[in-house]
Design a protein around this motif. Sequence first.
Motif, short mmCIF file in Angstrom:
data_model
loop_
_atom_site.label_atom_id
_atom_site.label_comp_id
_atom_site.label_asym_id
_atom_site.label_seq_id
_atom_site.Cartn_x
_atom_site.Cartn_y
_atom_site.Cartn_z
N PHE A 323 0.91 5.62 36.00
CA PHE A 323 2.25 5.24 35.29
C PHE A 323 3.50 5.39 36.16
CE2 PHE A 323 0.21 6.01 31.04
CZ PHE A 323 0.13 4.78 30.81
N GLY A 324 3.26 6.22 37.37
CA GLY A 324 4.26 6.39 38.46
C GLY A 324 5.19 7.56 38.32
N LEU A 325 4.54 8.65 37.65
CA LEU A 325 5.16 10.01 37.44
C LEU A 325 5.01 10.63 38.67
CD1 LEU A 325 4.88 9.07 34.34
CD2 LEU A 325 4.64 11.69 33.70
N PHE A 326 3.92 10.44 39.33
CA PHE A 326 3.72 11.23 40.76
C PHE A 326 2.51 10.46 41.53
CE2 PHE A 326 1.23 13.38 37.42
CZ PHE A 326 -0.01 13.13 37.86
N GLU A 327 2.11 10.88 42.59
CA GLU A 327 1.20 9.85 43.56
C GLU A 327 0.34 11.01 44.11
OE1 GLU A 327 1.92 7.75 47.62
OE2 GLU A 327 2.30 6.40 46.06
N ILE A 328 -0.94 10.65 43.95
CA ILE A 328 -1.89 11.30 44.36
C ILE A 328 -2.31 11.05 45.58
CG2 ILE A 328 -4.52 12.23 43.95
CD1 ILE A 328 -4.04 11.37 40.98
N THR A 329 -2.22 11.94 46.74
CA THR A 329 -2.35 11.60 48.06
C THR A 329 -3.41 12.81 48.80
OG1 THR A 329 -0.23 12.63 48.98
CG2 THR A 329 -0.49 10.23 48.48
N LEU A 330 -4.03 12.50 49.68
CA LEU A 330 -4.60 13.29 50.77
C LEU A 330 -3.78 13.77 51.50
CD1 LEU A 330 -8.06 11.75 51.12
CD2 LEU A 330 -7.45 13.60 49.71
N PRO A 331 -3.94 14.64 52.42
CA PRO A 331 -2.79 15.49 53.28
C PRO A 331 -2.59 14.37 54.24
CG PRO A 331 -4.49 17.17 53.08
CD PRO A 331 -4.87 15.84 52.19
N SER A 332 -1.41 14.03 54.58
CA SER A 332 -0.77 12.93 55.60
C SER A 332 -1.34 12.99 57.17
CB SER A 332 0.63 13.08 55.62
OG SER A 332 1.22 14.16 55.96
N SER A 333 -1.76 14.50 57.44
CA SER A 333 -2.33 14.77 58.58
C SER A 333 -3.63 14.19 58.97
CB SER A 333 -2.23 16.26 58.86
OG SER A 333 -3.06 16.93 57.97
N TRP A 334 -4.37 14.01 57.79
CA TRP A 334 -5.58 13.48 57.62
C TRP A 334 -5.37 11.96 58.32
CZ3 TRP A 334 -9.20 15.18 53.26
CH2 TRP A 334 -9.04 16.57 53.27
N GLY A 335 -4.70 11.31 57.65
CA GLY A 335 -4.63 9.85 58.03
C GLY A 335 -3.84 9.82 59.20
N ASN A 336 -3.01 10.53 59.84
CA ASN A 336 -2.25 10.69 61.12
C ASN A 336 -3.40 10.71 62.39
OD1 ASN A 336 0.23 9.87 59.95
ND2 ASN A 336 0.67 12.31 59.89
N LYS A 337 -4.32 11.67 61.83
CA LYS A 337 -5.18 12.03 63.01
C LYS A 337 -6.18 10.82 63.09
CE LYS A 337 -4.99 16.97 62.56
NZ LYS A 337 -5.72 18.31 62.21
N LEU A 338 -6.61 10.29 62.05
CA LEU A 338 -7.75 9.19 61.98
C LEU A 338 -7.06 8.13 62.59
CD1 LEU A 338 -9.33 9.51 58.47
CD2 LEU A 338 -10.42 9.96 60.68
#
Length: 467
Positions: A323-338
């Motif tokens: 609905f847009g109340l918040f966003e579920i994300t994994l730690p951004s550091s994971w994506g940056n390292k990959l």
Amino acid sequence: MLKKLFSLFLLLVTSISLLKAQDNPVHFKMSSKKITDCEYDLQFTASIDEPWHMYSLTRVSDDGPNPTVFMFTKSADYELVGKPTESKPVKEFDKVFEMNVQYFKHTATFTQRVKLKTDKKITIKGKYEFQACTEEKCIFPPADNFEFQLQGTAACLGSTSSSPAINTNNEGTTACVCDTQAILAAVNVSNNEKDTVKAVGKSEKELANNAVVSEAKNKDDGECHSFSKFLLGLVAGLGAVLMPCIYSLIPLTVSFFVKRSTSRAAGIKNSLLYGFFIVITFVIPTMLITIAFGPDALSNIATNTWLNLFFFILFIVFALSFFGLFEITLPSSWGNKLDAKADKGGILGIFFMAATLVVISFSCTAGFLGTLLAALAEGNSYLCPLAGFTGFGTGIALPFMVFAFFPSMLNSLPKSGGWMNTFKVTIAFIELALAVKFLANADNVNEWGFITREVFITLWVAIFGMM
């Protein structure tokens, strides 16, 4: 959006209040009559409000009204003696069912004789359920509990009898000594589903028999219908592709492979590797969990109260996120390292590109993954989660591979826009509906009585109406 959600809340509260205010037109009173030192007649006297009537113990036809049914909790301390009896019903042709029916008006008395097999004081518990109708409508109240306190004697210890079982009497007239909790859990139905089943002519005895047959079948072949689970996962994966955080990456990723490859064949090969790595990125963690907790780990969801409540909360969180109340994300550091490792190129680089996609798109795929996980909660085989999550990974990878084969098709791909948000919010409402389903499962197993058939239907009508 907040105004719409508040309106939905008011609609739900108002509808549930009206349903709760609706009195049950049939009122039961229980009593017992001692016949011998070890035998008692258990009497159920029903007072029926005008203009309602309830139906006899006898099932006249599978297409007819639901009979009144009494279910006794399984115990080694007693057994049922003979068939349940009833006061004389009215017998006449019913225009709605187009058949002769048997029913009671004003009052009805049902009697079941039991024989004690202990010298101790025992409590006989169970449930009864029935269908009640007027000239205009019918209701299917959820099963209600009963209990009797009876005292045995030393003479009861010497009595011999067969083990507790279903005693079948006149055709369609049954009394059941059974674990009513186990029956409802085995067939995995909430109050709303149980009433729906009865509406098409299924008695509790039939539900029990079906549960036993189903359980035996699963034990015999460990069946999981792996192909259907693969298709289910495939559909969920393709649905996740339409979410903004994946859909917008398709042109960018395909162009990357086409432009950086030395030939068209190399581009196709790299895109196939990319799709393959997406699939195994979803499959490997799933199989590790399944191996660690056993092949029946997912099947525990159906009857485990805490897992059902966990999925209820999880789906509410997914819905609010969509609905847009918040966003579920994994730690951004994971994506940056990959992403940094993906720059190395080669097969290893392609693998890390696929892993990066899985991580950064988690906010969009989490709701679909949760839905798929719940749908795989059956069977006693490693194939079930393997097939489902292979299908899910394939559904996400497929568009990337297809457009790599035919890059000219990218020109016909619909552009990102408002339709993607509409799709996302639609999925949010479906997540809410699924949350209600899992809460109903927990309610049914524990007999809390909060999510009755009427409340369940009201919630789903309101949710899908708002959708």
